[in-house]
Design a protein around this motif. Structure first.
Motif, PDB file in Angstrom:
ATOM      1  N   ILE A  40     -55.063 -27.709   0.356  1.00 29.97           N
ATOM      2  CA  ILE A  40     -54.788 -28.707   1.394  1.00 29.97           C
ATOM      3  C   ILE A  40     -55.991 -29.621   1.591  1.00 29.97           C
ATOM      4  O   ILE A  40     -55.856 -30.848   1.662  1.00 29.97           O
ATOM      5  N   ASP A  41     -57.183 -29.036   1.659  1.00 33.38           N
ATOM      6  CA  ASP A  41     -58.405 -29.825   1.837  1.00 33.38           C
ATOM      7  C   ASP A  41     -58.634 -30.748   0.644  1.00 33.38           C
ATOM      8  O   ASP A  41     -59.037 -31.907   0.809  1.00 33.38           O
ATOM      9  N   ALA A  42     -58.385 -30.231  -0.555  1.00 27.82           N
ATOM     10  CA  ALA A  42     -58.557 -31.045  -1.758  1.00 27.82           C
ATOM     11  C   ALA A  42     -57.543 -32.179  -1.798  1.00 27.82           C
ATOM     12  O   ALA A  42     -57.868 -33.319  -2.175  1.00 27.82           O
ATOM     13  N   ALA A  43     -56.313 -31.895  -1.397  1.00 28.22           N
ATOM     14  CA  ALA A  43     -55.270 -32.920  -1.384  1.00 28.22           C
ATOM     15  C   ALA A  43     -55.620 -34.042  -0.417  1.00 28.22           C
ATOM     16  O   ALA A  43     -55.420 -35.223  -0.720  1.00 28.22           O
ATOM     17  N   SER A  55     -52.157 -40.326  -6.737  1.00 27.83           N
ATOM     18  CA  SER A  55     -52.742 -38.992  -6.841  1.00 27.83           C
ATOM     19  C   SER A  55     -51.843 -38.075  -7.664  1.00 27.83           C
ATOM     20  O   SER A  55     -50.621 -38.218  -7.675  1.00 27.83           O
ATOM     21  N   THR A  56     -52.441 -37.131  -8.353  1.00 25.58           N
ATOM     22  CA  THR A  56     -51.698 -36.160  -9.140  1.00 25.58           C
ATOM     23  C   THR A  56     -52.101 -34.748  -8.742  1.00 25.58           C
ATOM     24  O   THR A  56     -53.184 -34.525  -8.180  1.00 25.58           O
ATOM     25  N   LEU A  57     -51.229 -33.805  -9.036  1.00 23.78           N
ATOM     26  CA  LEU A  57     -51.548 -32.417  -8.746  1.00 23.78           C
ATOM     27  C   LEU A  57     -52.707 -31.933  -9.599  1.00 23.78           C
ATOM     28  O   LEU A  57     -53.457 -31.038  -9.195  1.00 23.78           O
ATOM     29  N   GLU A  58     -52.851 -32.521 -10.780  1.00 20.50           N
ATOM     30  CA  GLU A  58     -53.983 -32.170 -11.638  1.00 20.50           C
ATOM     31  C   GLU A  58     -55.306 -32.547 -10.961  1.00 20.50           C
ATOM     32  O   GLU A  58     -56.276 -31.778 -10.992  1.00 20.50           O
ATOM     33  N   GLN A  59     -55.346 -33.732 -10.367  1.00 18.44           N
ATOM     34  CA  GLN A  59     -56.556 -34.158  -9.664  1.00 18.44           C
ATOM     35  C   GLN A  59     -56.854 -33.237  -8.487  1.00 18.44           C
ATOM     36  O   GLN A  59     -58.007 -32.869  -8.245  1.00 18.44           O
ATOM     37  N   ILE A  60     -55.800 -32.880  -7.745  1.00 17.22           N
ATOM     38  CA  ILE A  60     -55.971 -32.004  -6.584  1.00 17.22           C
ATOM     39  C   ILE A  60     -56.472 -30.634  -7.023  1.00 17.22           C
ATOM     40  O   ILE A  60     -57.377 -30.060  -6.412  1.00 17.22           O
ATOM     41  N   PHE A  75     -47.184 -24.779  -3.453  1.00 16.43           N
ATOM     42  CA  PHE A  75     -46.437 -25.971  -3.038  1.00 16.43           C
ATOM     43  C   PHE A  75     -45.487 -26.412  -4.146  1.00 16.43           C
ATOM     44  O   PHE A  75     -45.848 -26.419  -5.323  1.00 16.43           O
ATOM     45  N   LYS A  76     -44.295 -26.821  -3.740  1.00  8.78           N
ATOM     46  CA  LYS A  76     -43.280 -27.236  -4.705  1.00  8.78           C
ATOM     47  C   LYS A  76     -43.640 -28.545  -5.398  1.00  8.78           C
ATOM     48  O   LYS A  76     -43.247 -28.783  -6.536  1.00  8.78           O
ATOM     49  N   GLY A  77     -44.344 -29.408  -4.676  1.00  6.91           N
ATOM     50  CA  GLY A  77     -44.697 -30.700  -5.245  1.00  6.91           C
ATOM     51  C   GLY A  77     -45.571 -31.489  -4.303  1.00  6.91           C
ATOM     52  O   GLY A  77     -46.008 -30.988  -3.252  1.00  6.91           O
ATOM     53  N   LYS A  78     -45.804 -32.734  -4.661  1.00  5.81           N
ATOM     54  CA  LYS A  78     -46.735 -33.561  -3.896  1.00  5.81           C
ATOM     55  C   LYS A  78     -46.204 -33.890  -2.502  1.00  5.81           C
ATOM     56  O   LYS A  78     -46.982 -33.970  -1.541  1.00  5.81           O
ATOM     57  N   ALA A  79     -44.898 -34.060  -2.370  1.00  7.40           N
ATOM     58  CA  ALA A  79     -44.327 -34.394  -1.068  1.00  7.40           C
ATOM     59  C   ALA A  79     -44.535 -33.252  -0.075  1.00  7.40           C
ATOM     60  O   ALA A  79     -44.911 -33.476   1.077  1.00  7.40           O
ATOM     61  N   GLU A  80     -44.297 -32.031  -0.506  1.00  8.88           N
ATOM     62  CA  GLU A  80     -44.492 -30.881   0.373  1.00  8.88           C
ATOM     63  C   GLU A  80     -45.968 -30.735   0.744  1.00  8.88           C
ATOM     64  O   GLU A  80     -46.306 -30.432   1.888  1.00  8.88           O
ATOM     65  N   LEU A  81     -46.831 -30.983  -0.226  1.00 10.12           N
ATOM     66  CA  LEU A  81     -48.268 -30.894   0.028  1.00 10.12           C
ATOM     67  C   LEU A  81     -48.717 -31.975   1.003  1.00 10.12           C
ATOM     68  O   LEU A  81     -49.544 -31.737   1.888  1.00 10.12           O
ATOM     69  N   PHE A  82     -48.154 -33.157   0.879  1.00 13.12           N
ATOM     70  CA  PHE A  82     -48.475 -34.256   1.791  1.00 13.12           C
ATOM     71  C   PHE A  82     -48.107 -33.881   3.231  1.00 13.12           C
ATOM     72  O   PHE A  82     -48.887 -34.106   4.169  1.00 13.12           O
ATOM     73  N   LEU A  83     -46.918 -33.299   3.406  1.00 17.47           N
ATOM     74  CA  LEU A  83     -46.489 -32.892   4.742  1.00 17.47           C
ATOM     75  C   LEU A  83     -47.410 -31.826   5.318  1.00 17.47           C
ATOM     76  O   LEU A  83     -47.713 -31.822   6.515  1.00 17.47           O
ATOM     77  N   GLU A  84     -47.880 -30.926   4.461  1.00 17.23           N
ATOM     78  CA  GLU A  84     -48.757 -29.862   4.933  1.00 17.23           C
ATOM     79  C   GLU A  84     -50.126 -30.411   5.317  1.00 17.23           C
ATOM     80  O   GLU A  84     -50.748 -29.938   6.272  1.00 17.23           O
ATOM     81  N   VAL A 144     -41.677 -44.367  -0.757  1.00 18.16           N
ATOM     82  CA  VAL A 144     -40.678 -44.633  -1.792  1.00 18.16           C
ATOM     83  C   VAL A 144     -40.517 -43.377  -2.634  1.00 18.16           C
ATOM     84  O   VAL A 144     -41.308 -42.437  -2.552  1.00 18.16           O
ATOM     85  N   ASP A 145     -39.449 -43.371  -3.462  1.00 13.44           N
ATOM     86  CA  ASP A 145     -39.164 -42.251  -4.341  1.00 13.44           C
ATOM     87  C   ASP A 145     -39.064 -40.963  -3.522  1.00 13.44           C
ATOM     88  O   ASP A 145     -38.359 -40.919  -2.535  1.00 13.44           O
ATOM     89  N   GLU A 146     -39.804 -39.916  -3.910  1.00  9.94           N
ATOM     90  CA  GLU A 146     -39.700 -38.635  -3.221  1.00  9.94           C
ATOM     91  C   GLU A 146     -40.191 -38.709  -1.781  1.00  9.94           C
ATOM     92  O   GLU A 146     -39.776 -37.914  -0.928  1.00  9.94           O
ATOM     93  N   PHE A 147     -41.039 -39.690  -1.488  1.00  9.61           N
ATOM     94  CA  PHE A 147     -41.597 -39.777  -0.141  1.00  9.61           C
ATOM     95  C   PHE A 147     -40.665 -40.495   0.828  1.00  9.61           C
ATOM     96  O   PHE A 147     -40.895 -40.471   2.035  1.00  9.61           O
ATOM     97  N   SER A 148     -39.632 -41.135   0.328  1.00 11.46           N
ATOM     98  CA  SER A 148     -38.652 -41.744   1.224  1.00 11.46           C
ATOM     99  C   SER A 148     -37.921 -40.672   2.023  1.00 11.46           C
ATOM    100  O   SER A 148     -37.471 -40.902   3.138  1.00 11.46           O
ATOM    101  N   GLU A 149     -37.837 -39.463   1.464  1.00  8.64           N
ATOM    102  CA  GLU A 149     -37.136 -38.367   2.119  1.00  8.64           C
ATOM    103  C   GLU A 149     -37.980 -37.706   3.207  1.00  8.64           C
ATOM    104  O   GLU A 149     -37.445 -37.002   4.061  1.00  8.64           O
ATOM    105  N   VAL A 150     -39.285 -37.897   3.158  1.00 16.21           N
ATOM    106  CA  VAL A 150     -40.136 -37.260   4.165  1.00 16.21           C
ATOM    107  C   VAL A 150     -40.534 -38.230   5.277  1.00 16.21           C
ATOM    108  O   VAL A 150     -41.265 -37.855   6.188  1.00 16.21           O
ATOM    109  N   LEU A 151     -40.044 -39.458   5.197  1.00 19.24           N
ATOM    110  CA  LEU A 151     -40.412 -40.467   6.187  1.00 19.24           C
ATOM    111  C   LEU A 151     -40.043 -40.035   7.594  1.00 19.24           C
ATOM    112  O   LEU A 151     -40.834 -40.177   8.530  1.00 19.24           O
ATOM    113  N   LEU A 152     -38.834 -39.484   7.766  1.00 19.20           N
ATOM    114  CA  LEU A 152     -38.395 -39.056   9.096  1.00 19.20           C
ATOM    115  C   LEU A 152     -39.282 -37.949   9.624  1.00 19.20           C
ATOM    116  O   LEU A 152     -39.670 -37.954  10.800  1.00 19.20           O
ATOM    117  N   GLU A 153     -39.636 -37.010   8.764  1.00 22.30           N
ATOM    118  CA  GLU A 153     -40.486 -35.901   9.187  1.00 22.30           C
ATOM    119  C   GLU A 153     -41.868 -36.407   9.594  1.00 22.30           C
ATOM    120  O   GLU A 153     -42.441 -35.937  10.582  1.00 22.30           O
TER     121      GLU A 153
END
Length: 229
Positions: A40-43, A55-60, A75-84, A144-153
């Motif tokens: 989380i801190d690295a992300a 950003s990529t998961l490889e960089q994180i 984490f399942k992916g970048k969107a879940e990590l962003f929310l966390e 946009v893309d996968e992050f359009s789904e987390v906008l409400l959250e």
């Protein structure tokens, strides 16, 4: 490597493949929690440096000193990590603001609103971590893309804060401290726009000491204009 081995050991224990002693399980869970926090801190650092989209998961994983597989384990992916990342930093702030806004020590709800706005501003000013995450959400993330789904959250805390301010303004109307010509709903929307506009200005100016005194005075002045005269 030890962290990944112990994380994997926790997974095997969960599936009944091993039966470690109770103290080993506790230690493994603690290491897994530590590994998750490192991710989380690295992300947060990578998102702030490169923007979420670039950003990529490889960089994180590299910044965290782990493998990409270890990141996917938690984490399942970048969107879940962003929310966390957002939750990890903003949850204590949201709780503090809620406690202030709903505190019984303020007999006038307008005082509670004013105090809660100052809590928000001072927290961002005093905490570089909170400020960093706010900058990520505001300036370094395209919904946009996968992050359009987390906008409400992502928007939910702001929506909840608006609803709680509306209730506070309605209480102020009920006890006669809100200006007679002001509608509680409109007043809450106006204050909501005001505080986030103020934070935008503060980010642009770097939260200087000079701006701090101006910002706190602006908050007091904003609420003063809504009081019954």
């Amino acid at each position: 490597m030890l962290e990944e081995q112990e994380t994997n050991g926790l997974a095997r224990a969960a599936h009944g493949r091993t039966k470690p002693e109770r103290f080993v399980v506790r230690r493994t869970k603690a290491v897994a929690h530590c590994t998750r926090q490192k991710i989380i801190d690295a992300a947060r650092e990578v998102f702030h440096r490169h923007g979420v989209g670039r950003s990529t998961l490889e960089q994180i994983a590299q910044v965290a000193g782990l493998t990409r597989g270890a990141v996917y384990w938690h984490f399942k992916g970048k969107a879940e990590l962003f929310l966390e990342v957002r939750k990890d930093v903003f949850a204590p702030l949201i709780e503090n603001v809620d406690l202030t806004l709903c505190s019984e020590r303020y007999t006038d709800p307008l005082d509670a609103i004013e105090a809660s706005l100052k809590v928000i501003y001072c927290t961002l000013e005093n905490s570089s971590t909170v400020r960093q995450v706010y900058e990520i959400m505001l300036l370094r993330c395209e919904h946009v893309d996968e992050f359009s789904e987390v906008l409400l959250e992502v928007s939910r805390p702001a929506i909840d804060f608006l609803e709680k301010m509306t209730i506070a303004y309605q209480k102020a109307r009920a006890i006669g401290t809100l200006g007679q010509n002001l509608d509680p709903i409109a007043a809450a929307q106006d204050t909501h726009a005001f505080v986030f506009g103020l934070l935008h200005l503060a980010l642009a100016g770097g939260f200087t000491q000079e701006f701090r005194s101006q910002a706190l005075a602006m908050i007091s002045g904003h609420i003063a204009l809504r009081r019954q005269r």
